[in-house]
Design a protein around this motif. Structure first.
Motif, short mmCIF file in Angstrom:
data_model
loop_
_atom_site.label_atom_id
_atom_site.label_comp_id
_atom_site.label_asym_id
_atom_site.label_seq_id
_atom_site.Cartn_x
_atom_site.Cartn_y
_atom_site.Cartn_z
N VAL B 392 1.32 -0.75 0.06
CA VAL B 392 -0.72 -0.30 0.16
C VAL B 392 0.72 0.97 0.03
O VAL B 392 0.48 2.21 -0.56
N SER B 393 2.30 1.20 0.85
CA SER B 393 2.45 2.77 0.82
C SER B 393 3.15 2.88 -1.00
O SER B 393 3.45 3.75 -1.56
N ASN B 394 3.29 1.55 -1.58
CA ASN B 394 4.15 2.56 -2.31
C ASN B 394 2.44 2.53 -3.73
O ASN B 394 3.47 3.67 -4.24
N VAL B 395 1.01 2.07 -3.68
CA VAL B 395 0.61 2.90 -4.52
C VAL B 395 0.23 3.85 -3.93
O VAL B 395 0.54 5.08 -4.23
N ARG B 396 1.18 4.26 -2.16
CA ARG B 396 0.51 5.54 -1.85
C ARG B 396 2.34 6.82 -2.61
O ARG B 396 1.42 7.48 -3.55
N HIS B 397 3.14 5.77 -2.72
CA HIS B 397 4.21 6.33 -3.58
C HIS B 397 3.44 6.96 -4.96
O HIS B 397 4.10 8.47 -5.06
N ILE B 398 3.31 6.23 -5.53
CA ILE B 398 2.54 6.90 -7.17
C ILE B 398 1.38 7.25 -7.29
O ILE B 398 1.99 8.66 -8.21
N SER B 399 0.88 7.80 -6.25
CA SER B 399 -0.07 8.81 -6.03
C SER B 399 0.68 10.07 -5.84
O SER B 399 -0.05 11.03 -6.19
N LEU B 400 1.37 9.58 -5.71
CA LEU B 400 2.57 11.43 -5.11
C LEU B 400 2.60 11.88 -5.50
O LEU B 400 2.75 13.15 -6.13
N LEU B 401 2.97 10.63 -6.76
CA LEU B 401 4.20 11.22 -7.50
C LEU B 401 2.82 12.21 -8.58
O LEU B 401 3.21 12.84 -9.01
N ASN B 402 2.29 11.17 -8.80
CA ASN B 402 0.89 11.81 -9.90
C ASN B 402 1.02 13.10 -9.16
O ASN B 402 0.74 13.83 -10.34
N ARG B 403 0.09 13.13 -8.74
CA ARG B 403 -0.04 14.58 -7.75
C ARG B 403 1.27 15.68 -7.92
O ARG B 403 0.59 16.36 -8.65
N ALA B 404 2.23 14.73 -7.30
CA ALA B 404 3.36 16.67 -7.93
C ALA B 404 3.67 16.86 -9.37
O ALA B 404 3.94 18.18 -9.75
N LYS B 405 3.75 15.68 -10.42
CA LYS B 405 4.10 16.19 -11.49
C LYS B 405 2.68 16.94 -11.88
O LYS B 405 2.74 17.51 -13.03
#
Lengths: 630, 459
Positions: B392-405
């Motif tokens: 889950v914490s990885n999915v979290r990373h991906i969603s945060l990376l997407n948000r940053a982008k």
């Protein structure tokens, strides 16, 4: 010989920028107020730069004025130069900055204080707090005068155990060779307040006639000056320019050659200095690759030849200071009138305060200004007015006034101080505010004047004017929204503005949203039926143009407010909250946040701790409610 | 932020089992509707109904997963809010893809540990008696998530993100110094420069996101260490499990001199297998390094497969290992059960009363089914939750990376429409904060530190 010298409702110790606002607010709210100062000639004195305002700081002055404070009005009548900074950037960061006639500034403030009903100004050095049953009920001066009151505001600036350092020379002193306040520190400590040692500094002053201005660049004021106070409409003050020059290679050489004599590096200075305001020796060591630094020459007043050398704050020995000055283009033959110095002083660790600026350990004792670890006249005054208001409200049994982070820079500053504390003298910067777009220079009155009116610091007359402005801005915005326009009516204007032509009809408001189109452009084809001031037009334009971003921030504020509204009961025992990490328990117990919002800003309190706290509070409330209904 | 929408995988992923992706909050129904292709729109559906359909990528139109979707409108739901539950078949990659899509919808973010239960409590759906359980849940899950995050923070990903944040913060500090020190002789920030910096950061973000979408998620499976004395069959077990000849198998003790990693899926459960050098006292320098690494791998493992030799009595090294592994999640594998039994099994069971014991012959590939069953039993009984959290914490990373982008893209767009720099700064700052959330950094004061270390300011 100790004797009872008087009874008041509020006593303010210190008549600097914090003390003046405190005392005025308290007295204007109807409290019998005593303002004590070590030296009556030093009321509202500017020991450092002769200027007020700039980014964030200027915003604070506007906020003080919107609340009914004095700083804005006072500088509007005593400035020698006014400049609006950042005009090339967005409206949120437009910032007004004034050069003050520092003597006139003082005199006018002193006069205002002397003429204010319920306010007594007196010379005397407070040395001891009178604390009974955990409540501060008065003070005793060096001469034995005992003054009684229901609340005391301490605004001692850099006077507390002040020590001036100038190269090898060091002596106990307040700013500008004033008497320091030695004993009050011990009294504060004795009653349980923890103190820290901070440091600040000031550059030398030089004689105007010894400056070769031809080697410097002129920095004039704005042709059409704006003002800090919402009350000031015009001014016929004649402006005086400042001058810009730079350090040279020789400057850097002299400093480097004399670093062994710099108290900054010899260990003689124990206080922590401000990061944003380093001395010239500090700048040259830390940024060794920078070939030159800016130096501004600023007049200290209309009737003096003293010039302030901005950029050259230093605690080097006097002979080195003179040497440094004479390496600067335009200052080759300069006469130094006052030597620069560093000053160390005691400050209160600000996490010991409630957001009302009342101390947690002593009921009825408030602190404001540099004693709380800040630096700057504006920061001091901003805290001063809040401490004064809350001291008066305490006396009147009213709830404390707390400005939110989304309401003003004053709120940002106080929340930062009491929630996070500070490791070095705290200066406001616009980047400290998360809702910068809402905290603008232009809307300070919209943010805070209703509050000032409610508190009783804004007159009926001024409030009426404010309401009219607000209404006209809304009416005009509504007019633009409902005015349908056709391309053939607008396209000539749009071309003038350098904006693309309209293809089909629309409303006037959406034209104003375009970056190139100003209210003036729109007004030229769609004159308003209302009588609008420049200020009102500006307000319409800004709110329309940045509506998208403003709404985004408002949405964030709404979320924040939900957290701020979740109050934490004052009798909560954190050791009783199961599941909190021990670091969080300890931090929460020290800060004792008033709301979940404030708790979430404490360093070391994690989102998981906040979740646990929320669950605990829900539990607590249900139990309390269940008990109440039995 | 109690009124935003959260989502997470609410059951463990396992092959054959069903994974449920739960969404709760005001945007749950709209968000799910956007990616759900069915005969009926969820907006119009009645509460407490189940719908058949497909989760579809709204951008590519690709069908990701065949699902059943349950709709419960608040307050009559577990959390008291609008809740949508997507029942998927459970293949790791597909379920993850579904969650990714959900998290790309407006207003939906990944749930914090224990957050569904917390909301249920705060909305009065759980009674007082359960409050303490809620607190324990939040605490334990957060602590574990924190451990996981710290493990990752030491890794390559965090170094890349730190570098990325560095680019953004330099830009921010430069903008701030222009604003707070307008008269200072610092170069004026231009739209072109902001664009250039944002584009640089986006290019880096894209690289990271690409690796994420290629299914590298499996790297974050359950950390499983295979341990045992030299030549007990660790490498052979690894090879059997991975069906590959990656580890060198010989009959000379001490052949495996380093930690070998393999990623496998057993009954749909992602495992990150670590074959460790045989743990024993040794004088060989190279081998000793291997042994050290093995011990490290052992420390970080979520699950330990301990191999013992059926054909030999317990060795001192075995006993030491058993002692070390007390309290850990262990499966004991008794290998070489085709040979005569000399192992003191009672003693093993005495030291490790809760550990399942599996008999097998790795060489003959017998007993493998039983091992796989033991692993999935542990997983579904919740004993191996840590892996789920890593996931889950990885999915979290991906969603945060997407948000940053997307924040950086907003910033770039703003530079084209004449928006002033202090307003553009809002978007750039959001990107910086999103990246900071991955690292768990405090965003607050460090911008100010940056301003004063990057620029020479003063009066």
């Amino acid at each position: 010989m100790r004797y009872l010298a008087g009874e008041y409702e509020v006593i303010v110790i210190g008549a600097g920028h914090a003390g003046c606002e405190s005392a005025l607010a308290s007295a204007r709210m109807g409290c019998e107020t005593l303002l004590l100062t070590i030296n009556l000639d030093m009321v509202a004195f500017m020991p450092c730069n002769p200027s007020i305002g700039g980014p964030a700081k200027g915003h604070v002055v506007r906020e003080i004025d919107a609340l009914g404070g004095e700083m804005g009005r006072n500088i509007d009548r005593t400035f020698i130069q006014m400049r609006m900074l950042n005009t090339g950037k967005g409206p949120a960061v437009h910032a007004l900055r004034a050069q003050a006639d520092k003597f006139e500034y003082q005199h006018l403030m002193k006069k205002t204080i002397e003429e204010t009903p319920h306010l007594t100004l007196r010379q005397g050095m407070a040395e001891e707090l009178i604390v009974e049953d955990g409540k501060c009920v008065g003070i005793v001066t060096k001469s034995g005068a005992e003054y009684r009151a229901k609340a005391v505001v301490v605004t001692t600036g850099t006077y507390l155990r002040g020590k001036i350092i100038m190269g090898e020379l060091m002596y106990e002193s307040g700013p500008n060779n004033q008497q320091p306040s030695i004993k009050l520190s011990a009294s504060l400590k004795e009653h349980g307040l923890e103190l820290i040692r901070f440091k600040t500094g000031t550059p030398p002053r030089v004689h105007k006639d010894s400056i070769d201005f031809s080697k410097t660049e002129i920095q004039p004021g704005d042709e059409k000056p704006k003002f800090f106070s919402h009350e000031t409409k015009t001014s016929d003050i004649e402006q005086i320019p400042c001058w810009l020059t730079y350090t040279s290679e020789d400057t850097h050489k002299i400093i480097n050659d004399n670093l062994h004599r710099a108290p900054m590096f010899s260990g003689a200075i124990e206080g922590t200095g401000p990061r944003y305001c380093p001395s010239i020796e500090d700048k040259i060591v830390r940024f060794a690759d920078k070939p030159k630094h800016q130096i501004f020459l600023e007049p200290e007043g209309r009737h003096t030849s003293e010039y302030y050398v901005q950029g050259l704050s230093t605690s080097m020995p006097e002979d080195v200071q003179l040497g440094i000055l004479r390496t600067i283009p335009g200052l080759e033959k300069v006469e130094m009138m006052r030597t620069g110095y560093a000053i160390e002083y005691d400050a209160v660790i600000p996490t010991q305060l409630w957001p009302s600026l009342e101390t947690k350990v002593i009921d009825g004792l408030f602190t404001a200004g540099q004693i709380n670890g800040t630096s700057g006249y504006e920061e001091a005054a901003g805290q001063g007015i809040i401490a004064g208001i809350n001291a008066a409200r305490k006396v009147q049994n009213k709830e404390a006034v707390i400005i939110g982070r989304s309401q003003g820079y004053i709120g940002v500053m106080i929340d930062d101080l009491v929630t996070k504390g500070t490791n070095d003298p705290y200066r406001l910067l616009t980047s400290r505010a998360e809702y910068r777009l809402l905290l603008r220079h232009d809307n300070a009155d919209l943010r805070l004047t209703p509050l000032g009116y409610e508190i009783g610091l804004i007159t009926e007359e001024r409030y009426k004017q404010f309401m009219m402005k607000k209404e006209l801005v809304e009416l005009e915005t509504e007019r633009l929204r409902s005015t349908k326009v056709k391309p053939e009516e607008m396209n000539a204007m749009l071309e003038m503005a350098g904006s693309a032509p309209m293809v089909q009809g629309g409303d006037a408001l959406s034209l104003l949203r375009r970056p190139e189109v100003t209210y003036q452009h729109l007004e030229s084809v769609l004159p308003s039926p209302y009588e609008l001031s420049e200020e009102m037009k500006e307000q319409v334009e800004i709110t329309v143009k940045y509506a998208g971003y403003i709404e985004k921030q408002l949405l964030q504020v709404e979320r924040l407010n939900k957290m701020e509204k979740k109050r934490i009961p004052s009798d909560i025992d954190y050791s009783d909250v199961r599941g909190l990490a021990s670091e969080a328990k300890q931090k929460l117990d020290v800060i004792r946040p008033l709301s979940i919002g404030q708790a979430s800003r404490i360093a070391g309190v994690t989102p998981a701790d906040i979740s646990i706290l929320l669950v605990y509070l829900e539990h607590y409330n249900r139990v309390t409610a269940a008990r109440g209904s039995q | 932020m109690i009124h935003d929408t959260i989502a997470a995988i609410s059951t463990a992923v396992g092959e054959g089992g069903i994974a449920i992706i739960r969404i709760s909050g005001p945007d749950a129904i709209i968000g799910a509707d956007h990616i759900f292709a069915s005969k009926i729109s969820l907006k119009d559906a009645e509460s407490h109904t189940v719908h058949y359909g497909h989760i579809t990528d709204p951008v590519s139109g690709e069908k990701v997963e065949e699902v059943l979707v349950t709709l419960m409108r608040g307050p009559r739901s577990f959390t008291g809010e609008d809740v949508v539950e997507i029942n998927a078949h459970g293949g790791v990659i597909a379920v993850r893809k579904v969650l990714d899509l959900v998290l790309q919808q407006d207003g939906i973010r990944i749930a914090e540990p224990g957050e569904f239960t917390k909301r249920a409590f705060l909305n009065g759906r759980i009674d007082l008696m359960q409050a303490e359980a809620v607190i324990d849940l939040i605490r334990s899950k957060s602590d574990r998530a924190f451990t996981v995050a710290r493990k990752q923070a030491e890794g390559l990903l965090s170094r890349k993100i730190k570098a990325l944040r560095g680019t953004v913060i330099e830009l921010l500090a430069h903008i701030e110094v222009n604003i707070d020190y307008p008269e200072h002789d610092v170069e004026e920030m231009t739209s072109a420069y902001i664009r250039e910096q944002c584009l640089l950061a986006i290019a880096e973000l894209d690289k990271l996101l690409k690796t994420a979408s290629e299914g590298k998620i499996l790297r974050e499976g359950i950390m499983t260490a295979i341990v045992g004395r030299p030549n007990v069959g660790k490498s052979s077990l690894m090879n059997v499990l991975t069906q590959e000849e990656k580890a060198i198998v010989t009959d000379i003790p001490g052949t495996t001199r380093d930690v070998i990693e393999q990623f496998v899926t057993i009954n749909g459960i992602p495992l990150r297998l670590l074959d460790t050098a045989g743990i024993r006292e040794t004088s060989d320098v190279v081998e000793r390094i291997g042994v050290e690494r093995s011990r490290d791998a052992l420390q970080g493992a979520d699950l330990i497969l301990l191999l013992l030799n059926h054909n030999e009595p317990l060795h001192a090294d075995d006993r030491e290992l058993l002692q070390q592994l007390e309290g850990r999640q262990v499966i004991v594998i008794v290998n070489k059960n085709d040979l005569p039994g000399r192992l003191e099994l009672d003693e093993v069971a005495g030291i490790m009363p809760t550990a399942p014991i599996v008999h097998m012959s790795v060489l003959q590939e017998s007993g493998l089914d039983q091992l796989e069953k033991s692993i999935s039993d542990l997983f579904f009984e919740g004993g191996l939750e840590a892996a789920d959290l890593t996931y889950v914490s990885n999915v979290r990373h991906i969603s945060l990376l997407n948000r940053a982008k997307s924040s950086l893209e907003d910033a770039i767009e703003a530079t084209y429409s004449g928006i002033p720099i202090d307003v553009i700064q809002i978007d750039a700052r959001l990107a910086w904060e999103s990246l900071g959330e991955i690292l768990g950094d405090e965003a607050g004061d460090s911008l100010i530190d940056q301003i004063f270390s990057q620029f020479c300011l003063g009066k």
